[in-house]
Design an enzyme around this catalytic site. Structure first.
Site, short mmCIF file in Angstrom:
data_model
loop_
_atom_site.label_atom_id
_atom_site.label_comp_id
_atom_site.label_asym_id
_atom_site.label_seq_id
_atom_site.Cartn_x
_atom_site.Cartn_y
_atom_site.Cartn_z
N GLU A 104 19.35 -27.19 -40.18
CA GLU A 104 18.13 -26.62 -40.78
C GLU A 104 17.35 -25.98 -39.64
O GLU A 104 16.97 -26.66 -38.68
CB GLU A 104 17.26 -27.67 -41.48
CG GLU A 104 17.82 -28.12 -42.81
CD GLU A 104 16.87 -29.02 -43.59
OE1 GLU A 104 15.63 -28.83 -43.48
OE2 GLU A 104 17.37 -29.91 -44.30
N GLU A 160 17.55 -36.23 -42.71
CA GLU A 160 16.27 -36.61 -42.09
C GLU A 160 15.87 -38.04 -42.44
O GLU A 160 14.73 -38.31 -42.87
CB GLU A 160 15.16 -35.61 -42.49
CG GLU A 160 15.42 -34.22 -41.95
CD GLU A 160 14.32 -33.19 -42.23
OE1 GLU A 160 13.34 -33.50 -42.91
OE2 GLU A 160 14.47 -32.04 -41.75
O1 AHR Z 1 14.34 -27.02 -46.04
C1 AHR Z 1 13.24 -27.66 -46.59
C2 AHR Z 1 13.16 -29.13 -46.23
O2 AHR Z 1 12.83 -29.30 -44.89
C3 AHR Z 1 14.41 -29.93 -46.42
O3 AHR Z 1 14.56 -30.40 -47.70
C4 AHR Z 1 14.23 -31.08 -45.49
O4 AHR Z 1 15.44 -31.58 -45.00
C5 AHR Z 1 13.31 -30.55 -44.41
O5 AHR Z 1 12.27 -31.42 -44.20
#
Ligand code: AHR
Length: 503
Positions: free
Chosen positions: A287, A174
């Site tokens: 994610e 990210e």
């Molecule tokens: O999964 C939790 C967080 O969410 C991770 O660390 C990040 O990549 C995202 O913002």
């Protein structure tokens, strides 16, 4: 009027890649410490490595094929070399993603060993925040090199003679987000990531390199893919959906992910045309989940306590990945233990959240070949969602939101032809809060099914039902066999996988 489903087993989308059922373990909250690693546990729940055996067993049931590590936001200030070698020499460091301290008692060697015990492939996300290309190359050399060179020899010195063969490496996490240590704009990231990818491939041409995308529907995705297409194998996107206290919004949210995947696919095609290349680049949705960071803040460990509505949302998420099997080749639920997770531990055991059960049904049954099912919508008034804007939530601060209205239906489905080719399995979510539907399922033109259907159902009369240490597992899979007469009765707010045998 009830929607009806049409299934032609000859209408293949693509093989379902088992890697869409992958996991993610970050140094965050109680995911690593107290989750997968709990060396001081006095209740007989750990092996000689300090790994929680109950957690390993629960994850083995989910057949997790790949696990991403060590973050997430955590990785962007992580010094991987702090986490190797004798434990007593490992430094404690301030941790900038979740504002805690990192003991480094669990690191790369432990992660690889844990993956081996789980039977999963490791996937490492590189630090493109405070980390340098030199650090990244050293990490790759440590893990994968069989040469007589410094970091390969350091691995040997630490007791690991054979290279680990870590196949998946991603270029930062990210990097677009203001919360990220080392945030960059898309142009700067692309330039840097291109050079990293090139160098990593020189050191180990066998690896798969994954670019850091955003949601799939962001300008970041367009710009980065344009530059990085020649040097990456997968493009990673992230999205979390959230209920905003509204069940309808909760279950319809994954439509935003489906839109992100479709847009990513088109951006990949465009980037390939512009670069004049013809190679496979797929989407790695590394994610995804239901997460409300107001309800379960990251700094407090993000321990969501999911209900049945969330389980139906997770089932809808997984339907998206099966439907998009042609382009989504990996997806990692965030996260695997305790942190926004289907599994919650305590020092004396664990419980499986409501969301565990759809994930388990998909991982075990929704394998094989994804089929293009048709669901009719004869009466948009009754079976198409017309509620508030389909929501999206991108961790912390959403810069982009998906189109305001996305076509969504109360009955949400995906289907597969089983690996043996003998069964058709349909994952069906009735997302409606109060309406049950009698859903005709029509097979053809050249397919017939047997007179019985096996139903694997996740349901409770109470949409707000949760599992827990005190409540027990009230929401779980119940299996039954029904006579098949061509119409399936789907209870209000239910999830089921229907298994039909082709005759
Ligand atoms: O999964 C939790 C967080 O969410 C991770 O660390 C990040 O990549 C995202 O913002």
């Amino acid at each position: 009027m009830s929607p009806s489903i049409h299934i032609d087993p000859a209408r293949h989308v693509a093989p379902v890649d088992p890697r869409i059922y992958s996991g993610f373990t970050e140094h965050m909250g109680r995911c690593i410490y107290g989750g997968i690693y709990d060396p001081d546990n006095v209740n007989g729940l750990v092996d000689t490595n300090g790994f929680r055996t109950d957690v390993l067993d629960a994850l083995k049931e989910l057949k997790v094929p790949v696990v991403r590590y060590p973050g997430g936001n955590f990785v962007s200030s992580y010094r991987w070399q702090d986490g190797i070698g004798p434990r007593e020499n490992r430094p404690r460091r301030p941790e900038l993603a979740w504002l805690t301290e990192e003991s480094n008692q669990f690191g790369t060697d432990e992660f690889i060993q844990w993956c081996r015990l789980l039977g999963a492939e490791p996937y490492i996300c590189l630090n493109m925040g405070t980390g340098t290309l030199e650090d990244a190359l050293a990490w790759l050399e440590y893990c994968n090199s069989s040469a007589n060179t410094h970091y390969a020899n350091l691995r040997r010195k630490n007791g690991h003679a054979d290279p680990y063969g870590v196949k998946y490496w991603s270029l930062g996490n990210e990097v677009w987000g203001p919360w990220q240590v080392g945030q960059m704009n898309a142009e700067d990231y692309s330039k840097k990531a291109y050079q990293w990818a090139k160098a990593l491939r020189l050191l180990d041409p066998s690896i798969q390199v994954i670019s850091c995308g955003e949601t799939g529907f962001a300008d970041w995705d367009r710009i980065t893919l344009k530059t990085l297409a020649p040097v990456v194998d997968m493009h990673s996107i992230h999205l979390y959906t959230v209920s905003q206290g509204n069940h309808d919004v909760n279950v319809m949210g994954p439509a935003a992910a489906e839109k992100g995947i479709e847009i990513s696919k088109a951006l990949i095609e465009l980037a390939k045309i512009e670069a004049g290349i013809d190679k496979e680049i797929t989407v790695c949705f590394d994610e995804w989940n239901v997460w409300d960071p107001v309800r379960a803040p990251g700094e407090k460990g993000a321990e969501e306590h999911y209900d049945l509505s969330d389980a139906l949302a997770v089932a809808s998420w997984l339907n998206v990945f099966v439907r998009k099997a042609d382009v989504v080749k990996m997806a990692c639920i965030a996260q695997s233990v305790n942190v926004i997770s289907p599994i919650i531990t305590s020092p004396t055991g664990l419980f499986k959240q409501t969301t565990y059960y759809p994930l388990h049904l998909f991982a075990t049954l929704m394998q094989g070949t994804s089929l293009s099912l048709h669901i009719s919508a004869p009466d948009p008034e009754s079976d198409t969602y017309t509620g508030p804007t389909v929501p999206t939530f991108v961790a912390n601060l959403a810069k982009h939101t998906p189109p305001a209205s996305l076509p969504t239906k109360w009955i949400d489905i995906s289907g597969v032809l089983s690996p043996s080719g003998q069964e058709i399995r349909v994952a069906l979510v009735n997302r409606h809060k109060t309406t049950a539907w009698d859903v005709p399922i029509i097979f053809g033109p050249n397919a017939e099914v047997g007179s019985k259907v096996t139903v694997h159902e996740v349901w409770s009369a109470d949409l707000g039902e949760r599992n827990g240490f005190t409540e027990g597992e009230k929401v779980r899979t119940v299996v039954r066999e029904e006579e098949w007469k061509g119409v399936y009765h789907a209870k209000a707010h239910s999830f089921q996988v229907l298994v039909f045998t082709l005759v």
